[in-house]
Design a protein around this motif. Structure first.
Motif, PDB file in Angstrom:
ATOM      1  N   TYR A   1      68.826 -64.830   6.070  1.00  0.00           N
ATOM      2  CA  TYR A   1      68.495 -65.729   5.492  1.00  0.00           C
ATOM      3  C   TYR A   1      67.221 -66.382   6.357  1.00  0.00           C
ATOM      4  CZ  TYR A   1      68.640 -70.962   3.939  1.00  0.00           C
ATOM      5  OH  TYR A   1      68.456 -72.040   3.477  1.00  0.00           O
ATOM      6  N   LEU A   2      67.358 -66.333   7.851  1.00  0.00           N
ATOM      7  CA  LEU A   2      66.547 -66.989   8.442  1.00  0.00           C
ATOM      8  C   LEU A   2      64.905 -66.202   8.447  1.00  0.00           C
ATOM      9  CD1 LEU A   2      65.633 -69.095  10.439  1.00  0.00           C
ATOM     10  CD2 LEU A   2      66.703 -68.019  12.372  1.00  0.00           C
ATOM     11  N   THR A   3      65.213 -64.931   8.283  1.00  0.00           N
ATOM     12  CA  THR A   3      64.119 -63.869   8.300  1.00  0.00           C
ATOM     13  C   THR A   3      63.383 -64.221   7.074  1.00  0.00           C
ATOM     14  OG1 THR A   3      65.125 -62.433   9.626  1.00  0.00           O
ATOM     15  CG2 THR A   3      63.303 -61.582   8.294  1.00  0.00           C
ATOM     16  N   ASN A   4      64.159 -64.411   5.906  1.00  0.00           N
ATOM     17  CA  ASN A   4      63.537 -64.724   4.759  1.00  0.00           C
ATOM     18  C   ASN A   4      62.909 -66.186   4.363  1.00  0.00           C
ATOM     19  OD1 ASN A   4      64.306 -62.045   4.362  1.00  0.00           O
ATOM     20  ND2 ASN A   4      65.447 -62.815   2.229  1.00  0.00           N
ATOM     21  N   TYR A   5      63.601 -66.950   5.028  1.00  0.00           N
ATOM     22  CA  TYR A   5      62.842 -68.368   4.643  1.00  0.00           C
ATOM     23  C   TYR A   5      62.434 -69.169   5.726  1.00  0.00           C
ATOM     24  CZ  TYR A   5      65.696 -66.966   0.415  1.00  0.00           C
ATOM     25  OH  TYR A   5      65.766 -66.228  -0.520  1.00  0.00           O
ATOM     26  N   LYS A   6      62.010 -68.662   6.750  1.00  0.00           N
ATOM     27  CA  LYS A   6      61.735 -68.823   8.209  1.00  0.00           C
ATOM     28  C   LYS A   6      60.979 -70.363   8.042  1.00  0.00           C
ATOM     29  CE  LYS A   6      59.126 -67.919  12.405  1.00  0.00           C
ATOM     30  NZ  LYS A   6      58.398 -67.051  13.017  1.00  0.00           N
TER      31      LYS A   6
ATOM     32  N   GLU B   1      73.751 -62.787  18.269  1.00  0.00           N
ATOM     33  CA  GLU B   1      73.313 -64.318  18.764  1.00  0.00           C
ATOM     34  C   GLU B   1      73.559 -65.109  17.345  1.00  0.00           C
ATOM     35  OE1 GLU B   1      72.188 -65.751  21.580  1.00  0.00           O
ATOM     36  OE2 GLU B   1      72.782 -63.447  22.324  1.00  0.00           O
ATOM     37  N   PHE B   2      73.652 -64.454  16.097  1.00  0.00           N
ATOM     38  CA  PHE B   2      73.985 -65.098  15.188  1.00  0.00           C
ATOM     39  C   PHE B   2      75.461 -65.521  14.867  1.00  0.00           C
ATOM     40  CE2 PHE B   2      69.605 -63.970  14.188  1.00  0.00           C
ATOM     41  CZ  PHE B   2      69.164 -64.994  13.240  1.00  0.00           C
ATOM     42  N   ALA B   3      76.167 -64.642  15.539  1.00  0.00           N
ATOM     43  CA  ALA B   3      77.560 -64.570  15.637  1.00  0.00           C
ATOM     44  C   ALA B   3      77.896 -65.766  16.450  1.00  0.00           C
ATOM     45  CB  ALA B   3      78.109 -63.270  16.171  1.00  0.00           C
ATOM     46  N   LYS B   4      77.186 -66.190  17.397  1.00  0.00           N
ATOM     47  CA  LYS B   4      77.518 -67.453  18.234  1.00  0.00           C
ATOM     48  C   LYS B   4      77.270 -68.546  17.729  1.00  0.00           C
ATOM     49  CE  LYS B   4      76.059 -64.639  22.327  1.00  0.00           C
ATOM     50  NZ  LYS B   4      75.105 -64.527  23.541  1.00  0.00           N
TER      51      LYS B   4
ATOM     52  N   LYS C   1      79.393 -64.029   8.476  1.00  0.00           N
ATOM     53  CA  LYS C   1      78.332 -64.609   8.458  1.00  0.00           C
ATOM     54  C   LYS C   1      76.866 -63.905   9.275  1.00  0.00           C
ATOM     55  CE  LYS C   1      80.341 -68.835   8.091  1.00  0.00           C
ATOM     56  NZ  LYS C   1      80.716 -70.489   8.548  1.00  0.00           N
ATOM     57  N   PRO C   2      76.888 -63.272  10.457  1.00  0.00           N
ATOM     58  CA  PRO C   2      75.825 -62.991  11.204  1.00  0.00           C
ATOM     59  C   PRO C   2      74.670 -62.261  10.359  1.00  0.00           C
ATOM     60  CG  PRO C   2      77.773 -62.689  12.477  1.00  0.00           C
ATOM     61  CD  PRO C   2      78.229 -62.881  11.145  1.00  0.00           C
ATOM     62  N   GLN C   3      74.939 -61.148   9.774  1.00  0.00           N
ATOM     63  CA  GLN C   3      73.688 -60.735   9.012  1.00  0.00           C
ATOM     64  C   GLN C   3      73.333 -61.611   7.845  1.00  0.00           C
ATOM     65  OE1 GLN C   3      72.518 -57.514  10.105  1.00  0.00           O
ATOM     66  NE2 GLN C   3      70.721 -58.531   8.685  1.00  0.00           N
ATOM     67  N   VAL C   4      74.262 -62.220   7.167  1.00  0.00           N
ATOM     68  CA  VAL C   4      73.738 -63.157   6.299  1.00  0.00           C
ATOM     69  C   VAL C   4      72.716 -64.039   6.883  1.00  0.00           C
ATOM     70  CG1 VAL C   4      74.064 -64.712   4.589  1.00  0.00           C
ATOM     71  CG2 VAL C   4      75.637 -62.688   4.774  1.00  0.00           C
TER      72      VAL C   4
ATOM     73  N   PRO D   1      68.779 -72.806  16.069  1.00  0.00           N
ATOM     74  CA  PRO D   1      68.570 -72.612  17.500  1.00  0.00           C
ATOM     75  C   PRO D   1      67.953 -71.420  18.330  1.00  0.00           C
ATOM     76  CG  PRO D   1      70.880 -72.543  17.339  1.00  0.00           C
ATOM     77  CD  PRO D   1      70.144 -72.750  15.906  1.00  0.00           C
ATOM     78  N   ILE D   2      67.897 -70.408  17.300  1.00  0.00           N
ATOM     79  CA  ILE D   2      67.720 -69.028  17.607  1.00  0.00           C
ATOM     80  C   ILE D   2      66.345 -68.644  16.610  1.00  0.00           C
ATOM     81  CG2 ILE D   2      69.773 -68.294  18.716  1.00  0.00           C
ATOM     82  CD1 ILE D   2      70.449 -66.980  16.267  1.00  0.00           C
ATOM     83  N   ARG D   3      65.720 -67.628  16.834  1.00  0.00           N
ATOM     84  CA  ARG D   3      64.538 -67.055  16.017  1.00  0.00           C
ATOM     85  C   ARG D   3      65.127 -65.742  15.246  1.00  0.00           C
ATOM     86  NH1 ARG D   3      60.330 -69.549  16.096  1.00  0.00           N
ATOM     87  NH2 ARG D   3      59.017 -67.874  15.522  1.00  0.00           N
TER      88      ARG D   3
END
Length: 135
Positions: A97-102, A119-122, A90-93, A110-112
């Motif tokens: 996703y967050l980058t594209n649909y921020k 950080e996305f792995a966490k 999941k991390p890169q997805v 909880p992260i940017r």
């Protein structure tokens, strides 16, 4: 207000006139058998298509897990089988996703988007992600 906004975008996506990444998602209820729908942002990455649940294990996620398949509509309906990603996938997805649909989904993370992929792995365990397979 958000519910009304989602309904409006779902309606427009169903007609095929919403932004190209927004689809009307339809899934059969796991208990009622009724068809439920909501607007979703479809993510294309590395030649694959993904559905991310930014709000976690919501009702649509539970229904999709139970059904094993969903329908996406943008004018025409297309049926897909689902493959639930494990947390290590999941991390890169999630980052993409967050980058594209921020603007639409940052409030659920909880992260940017510019956080390192580690950080996305966490946080991966809190965000169901499905790969769509033609079906």
């Amino acid at each position: 207000m958000e519910k009304l906004f989602n309904r409006a975008f779902g309606f427009l996506a169903g007609l095929g006139i919403a932004p190209s990444f927004i689809y009307l998602f339809e899934v059969r209820g796991r208990e009622s058998g009724k068809i439920y729908s909501t607007a979703v942002n479809l993510l294309a990455l590395d030649g694959k298509q993904f559905l991310v649940a930014p709000r976690g294990r919501t009702q649509w996620v539970r229904n999709a897990e139970a059904a094993g398949e969903v329908t996406l509509k943008r004018g025409a309906r297309r049926r897909f089988r689902l493959r639930l990603l494990n947390d290590s996938e999941k991390p890169q997805v999630l980052k993409t996703y967050l980058t594209n649909y921020k603007s639409a989904v940052q409030k659920f993370f909880p992260i940017r988007p510019d956080a390192p992929v580690e950080e996305f792995a966490k946080i991966a365990g809190g965000y169901p992600v499905f790969e769509l397979k033609p079906g």
